[in-house]
Enzyme design. Structure first.
Site, mmCIF file in Angstrom:
data_model
loop_
_atom_site.group_PDB
_atom_site.id
_atom_site.type_symbol
_atom_site.label_atom_id
_atom_site.label_comp_id
_atom_site.label_asym_id
_atom_site.label_seq_id
_atom_site.Cartn_x
_atom_site.Cartn_y
_atom_site.Cartn_z
ATOM 1 N N GLU A 394 40.827 43.588 29.025
ATOM 2 C CA GLU A 394 40.307 42.256 28.680
ATOM 3 C C GLU A 394 39.333 42.313 27.505
ATOM 4 O O GLU A 394 38.198 41.871 27.606
ATOM 5 C CB GLU A 394 39.613 41.625 29.904
ATOM 6 N N GLU A 470 47.551 44.740 36.926
ATOM 7 C CA GLU A 470 46.857 44.137 38.068
ATOM 8 C C GLU A 470 47.804 43.114 38.676
ATOM 9 O O GLU A 470 48.426 42.336 37.956
ATOM 10 C CB GLU A 470 45.571 43.416 37.626
HETATM 11 C C1 IPT Z 1 41.020 40.431 35.803
HETATM 12 C C2 IPT Z 1 40.167 41.577 35.360
HETATM 13 O O1 IPT Z 1 40.862 42.465 34.555
HETATM 14 C C3 IPT Z 1 39.613 42.319 36.513
HETATM 15 O O2 IPT Z 1 38.597 43.159 36.033
HETATM 16 C C4 IPT Z 1 39.080 41.400 37.550
HETATM 17 O O3 IPT Z 1 38.049 40.659 37.012
HETATM 18 C C5 IPT Z 1 40.156 40.469 37.996
HETATM 19 O O4 IPT Z 1 40.580 39.723 36.903
HETATM 20 C C6 IPT Z 1 39.654 39.490 39.008
HETATM 21 O O5 IPT Z 1 39.053 40.088 40.098
HETATM 22 S S1 IPT Z 1 41.043 39.295 34.446
HETATM 23 C C7 IPT Z 1 41.419 37.700 35.015
HETATM 24 C C8 IPT Z 1 41.165 36.740 33.896
HETATM 25 C C9 IPT Z 1 42.823 37.569 35.448
#
Ligand code: IPT
Length: 936
Positions: A394, A470
């Site tokens: 990010e 993720e």
């Molecule tokens: C995503 C991040 O990469 C991660 O660090 C964490 O914040 C997660 O979200 C939420 O828990 S970024 C998000 C804008 C999808």
């Protein structure tokens, strides 16, 4: 001031590999002297060796000072806790001064001071001489100590500022935790080695960069010179078979040991391969976290993480969002996990201002970004477990990514590059996304994703493997939808799997809240419980989400046929010879037979044992695959996979006609309703004559059962906007009106249940009859235009608290199940106390629902489903659960609440990603709940 410079460091030595060397080293961890100042501008005279620090405190190193009684931690996700004004920082800049005296051993000369991690800006002095400053919190920094070391007593002084120009590069979603949080050493090692070990078809090719010569006695390799290459027969390294060979590099002045794993990562026809075979990543995102120590994670805890991952069929880890402590990577090499090592870079908060002034695209930050990438790659380059380098997380897009990527490609062409933040994938080798929906993942799997504007980049990206760095946000109850993602990953070769967000809840141990999250330390800017989104609770107890994940990631699957089971090997690199298989037959949860199963190493079809004699009752076969012998990550007998098949249903229960009981003549044994004063009696159970409500069930005073549609919203319900809609509709404040009570053969109570200020409602008709047990047939019929999914559909009743201690049930268990979760649950007979039926989500919310319950015994009666029901038992109401903010807010009251449900709304993963798939939405519909209460 230096802390507002774009320059990443001064005085530091070139980065090199983390190595095990026989060169002498001095551990400088331990108790240091410490002073915290609220601003950066305090005089730095404390660096003088003779400075009097008697007024200071003691502080352990490694640690974070905010977790040692100095200041307080703060949590933000995307937001910066300081104004966005790079490279400037506020005057309020917590500054920790550290001092440590140490005695140099006799005869010691030279050496380097090594800091493995300091958050975020450190200036270092040795015996009053400034060595320089460093940034890049989760990366090592080394300084030449030789010129200033002196025999006997030496004094090391470090000043750490919480905020600096580098803060803008470290906006990861986690607690802000300043301090010297990793090891400090004085080492005489100076060696650097880069070992290259590839694998193809049984042969390993080895070479290295560095000085000296390399030997691998086990392979008969001796005296290999830098740059020379040798190919020998080897066993490959994989996460499933983490075969390591010990190499010894004899360098000038020291000998270093490197554990070599032979493996090759490649991309062929858009498929990610390890050693020429498709690699399916069953991964998790891991932050370094310990509930008392923050990111100063003890070795045993790192090891526990790896063991827990392995034991739950996880095969990969992304080191979100920074390089971890180097020991963690050694554990991954040793125990076997595929790793994506991620650079310590995140500038997410710039997104809040339209990515203006994003360091990723600011040439003044170029050195700093490149410095971070170099330090990660140089430190970690010898780990076979690392299969990709990630440029960061990010951090938007920009020209500095090109620099990082170009340098890395040149330095280490053997590992693909990862970065999710640039959809064009211009600087990467894999197409990575986060939280893409099932539908989108499927489109990508088919190479049918929406095109990029640039046709060349589009063609390039379309030829790449795809992964979700993720997905399935494990916040609170959930995540739902895991099985459906896995099914897609397995169906399309382009899909290389992904990494669940995230491994652990970052709840900090707190004296009154049990675990703290954002806002609990009075932070003016914070993101609440968004940091509580892990597969394990803060104390590392697996949550139901991890148990489900284990099931979904199983490397062995069972397919049942007539008298046979087909065992399918889903490992990527090994056969099944390390497993032992058993078949167990249970009748209504009681084991009646158990046999070993002879499964060929390659898997295949096995005959099942002949059905055994035994009691009548629902009969289930459970086949289990367990470790045949101890492995480094789990003992023999550890269950890896299981499957269940229904063998026989019981004879349908004969419900004796109500008349059959009239001969008992006492009145209490009959199905007829008798009126006595203000009470109606049906078969010995007592109803209030005016309201038709059950008040006494076989002697126990009860309230309800009454229709109930409410559940304490989950984090995912909230994020999906459902909670707001449910509250607007008033589903937490239903009113009940009795329209008709009729007696005769049993009792029929017609009611209308509805919230205020809407014409939506449900007609709920309760038909009570007695056949030796008290049967309830509840007919539910919605009225009006119900549009939104509803939380639940069922009844709630309450009993005096002491009436229920333990619950025994036959159905899915032992853990909770919701429509799109609970894959870990199996059919059996389970028993638990009310306390232990609660899932301890750090942020209280709906939990603990047991599904497909055939019968349950509690409070002196047995409730049976006709055929099944959902069961939740708690010492607080759903309203109390919904009002709680931390677990200690939940206090056992005088009642115990029993929810008997027909259905629940799905869980999904809307806190990040899609809500429940449409099939898991619970729509208001006509439905009938049938249950029977009896004395056991
Ligand atoms: C995503 C991040 O990469 C991660 O660090 C964490 O914040 C997660 O979200 C939420 O828990 S970024 C998000 C804008 C999808």
């Amino acid at each position: 001031m230096d802390l507002e410079t774009f320059t990443p460091a001064s005085g530091r030595l070139e980065p090199r590999a983390a190595l095990r060397s026989d060169a002498p080293s001095l551990d400088l961890n331990g108790t240091w002297r410490f002073r915290l100042s609220p601003t950066a501008g305090v005089p730095d005279d404390f660096a003088r060796p003779d400075y009097d620090d008697t007024g200071w405190d003691d502080l352990p190193v490694p640690s974070h000072w905010v977790l040692q009684g100095h200041g307080a931690p703060a949590y933000t996700n995307v937001s910066f806790p300081i104004p966005i004004d790079p490279p400037h920082v506020p005057d309020e800049n917590p500054t920790g001064d550290y001092r440590r005296a140490f005695d140099l051993p006799e005869g010691w000369t030279g050496g380097r001071l090594r800091f493995d991690g300091v958050e975020s800006f450190a200036r270092i002095w040795l015996n009053g001489h400034e060595l320089g400053f460093t940034t890049g919190s989760r990366l090592p920094a080394e300084y030449d100590a030789a010129p200033y070391l002196r025999p006997g007593r030496n004094v090391l002084a470090v000043r750490v500022h919480q905020w600096s120009a580098a803060t803008y590069l470290e906006d990861q979603d986690m607690w802000w935790l300043p301090g010297i949080f990793r090891d400090v050493t004085l080492t005489r090692s100076t060696a650097d080695v880069f070992v290259h070990a590839s694998y193809q078809d049984g042969r390993g090719t080895l070479s290295f960069e560095g000085t000296g010569t390399l030997s691998v006695p086990e392979l008969g390799i001796d005296g290999l010179e830098p740059g020379a290459e040798i190919t020998v027969d080897v066993e490959p390294w994989t996460a499933e078979t983490p075969r390591l060979y010990e190499a010894v590099v004899t360098c000038p002045g020291e000998t270093v040991r490197v554990r070599v794993g032979f493996r090759t990562i490649s991309i062929v026809d858009g498929v990610l391969l390890a050693n020429g075979r498709p690699l399916l990543l069953k991964g998790v995102n891991r932050h370094e976290f310990h509930p008392e120590r923050g990111r100063a994670v003890p070795y045993e805890t790192m090891r526990e993480d790896v063991l827990l991952m392995k034991r739950h069929n996880v095969n990969a880890v992304r080191t979100s969002h920074y390089p971890p402590h180097p020991d963690f990577l050694d554990l991954c090499d040793e125990l076997g996990l595929w790793v994506i090592d991620e650079c310590d870079l995140e500038t997410h908060g710039f997104g809040q201002v339209g990515w203006r002034a994003n360091p990723t695209d600011d040439p003044r930050y170029a050195d700093a970004l490149l410095d971070r990438m170099r330090r990660m790659v140089e430190r970690d380059k010898n780990h076979p477990s690392i299969i990709m380098w990630s440029l960061g997380n990010e951090a938007g897009v920009g020209r500095n990514l090109a620099l990082m990527s170009a340098w890395t490609r040149d330095r280490d062409p053997s590992r693909p590059l990862h970065y999710e933040g640039d959809r064009s994938c211009e600087h990467t080798d894999v197409y990575s996304r986060m939280y893409a929906s099932h539908a989108e993942v499927e489109a990508i799997g088919r190479r049918e994703e929406d095109p990029l504007d640039d046709p060349e980049l589009d063609a390039r990206r379309r030829a790449m493997p795809f992964m979700q760095c993720e997905y399935a946000h494990a916040m609170g109850n959930g995540p739902g939808g895991l099985a459906e993602y896995q099914e897609l990953f397995e169906r399309y070769p382009r899909l290389a799997g992904g990494f669940i967000w995230e491994w652990i809840d970052h709840g900090l141990a707190h004296p009154t809240h049990e675990y703290a999250y954002g806002g609990d330390y009075g932070e003016p800017v914070h993101d609440g419980n968004f940091v509580i989104d892990g597969l394990v609770f803060p104390d590392r107890t697996p949550s139901p989400g991890l148990l489900d994940l284990k099931k979904v990631f199983e490397p062995v699957r069972f397919e049942f046929g007539d008298g046979v089971v087909r065992v399918v090997n889903h490992y990527g690199f090994t056969d099944l010879s390390h497993l032992r298989f058993t078949a167990t037959v249970q009748a209504e949860g009681e084991t009646i037979a158990e046999h070993p199963l002879d499964v060929p190493a390659a898997g295949g079809e096995c005959k099942l044992p002949e059905p055994a004699d035994g009691p009548n009752g629902e009969r289930w076969l459970t086949v289990r695959a367990v470790l045949a012998e101890d492995l480094p990550w789990a003992p023999a007998g550890h269950e890896v996979a299981w499957g269940q098949a229904l063998l026989a249903r019981p004879e349908p229960r004969e419900h004796v006609a109500t008349e059959a009981f009239t001969h008992t003549g006492t009145g209490s044994g009959t199905g007829r309703a008798f009126r006595r004063g203000g009470e109606l009696t049906v078969g010995g159970c007592v109803f209030d004559a005016a309201t038709g409500r059950l008040v006494r069930l076989f002697g126990t005073e009860v309230e309800g059962p009454r229709l109930d549609l409410w559940r304490a919203p989950t984090d995912n319900d909230r994020a999906a906007g459902l909670e707001a809609r449910w509250r607007a509709l008033g589903l937490h404040r239903l009113t009940h009106r009795v329209d008709d009570i009729s007696t005769g053969d049993g009792l029929t109570v017609r009611t209308r249940v509805a919230p205020a200020d809407t014409d939506l409602g449900m007609v709920a008709t309760y038909r009570w009859t007695f056949d030796g047990g008290l049967r309830l047939l509840l007919d539910i019929e919605p009225e009006g235009d119900w549009r939104d999914p509803i939380p639940r559909l069922g009844v709630t009743m309450s009993l005096p608290g002491p009436a229920v201690d333990r619950v025994t049930w036959f159905g899915l268990g032992p853990g909770e199940v919701y429509p799109d979760t609970g894959m870990a649950a199996r059919v059996g007979r389970w028993s638990a106390t009310v306390e232990s039926m609660q899932t301890p989500y750090v942020y209280p919310q709906e939990n603990g629902h047991r599904a497909d319950v055939r019968w349950a015994e509690l409070g002196g009666f047995r409730v049976s489903g006709e055929p099944v029901f959902g069961l939740t038992v708690r010492r607080w109401s759903a309203l109390e659960l919904a009002a709680a903010r931390h677990r200690p807010d939940l206090v056992a009251g005088e009642r115990v609440y029993v929810h008997l449900d027909l259905a629940h709304q799905g869980i999904g993963t809307a806190t990040c990603g899609p809500g429940p798939l449409p099939a898991y939405d619970l729509r208001a519909r006509r439905a009938t709940l049938r249950v029977r209460f009896a004395q056991p």
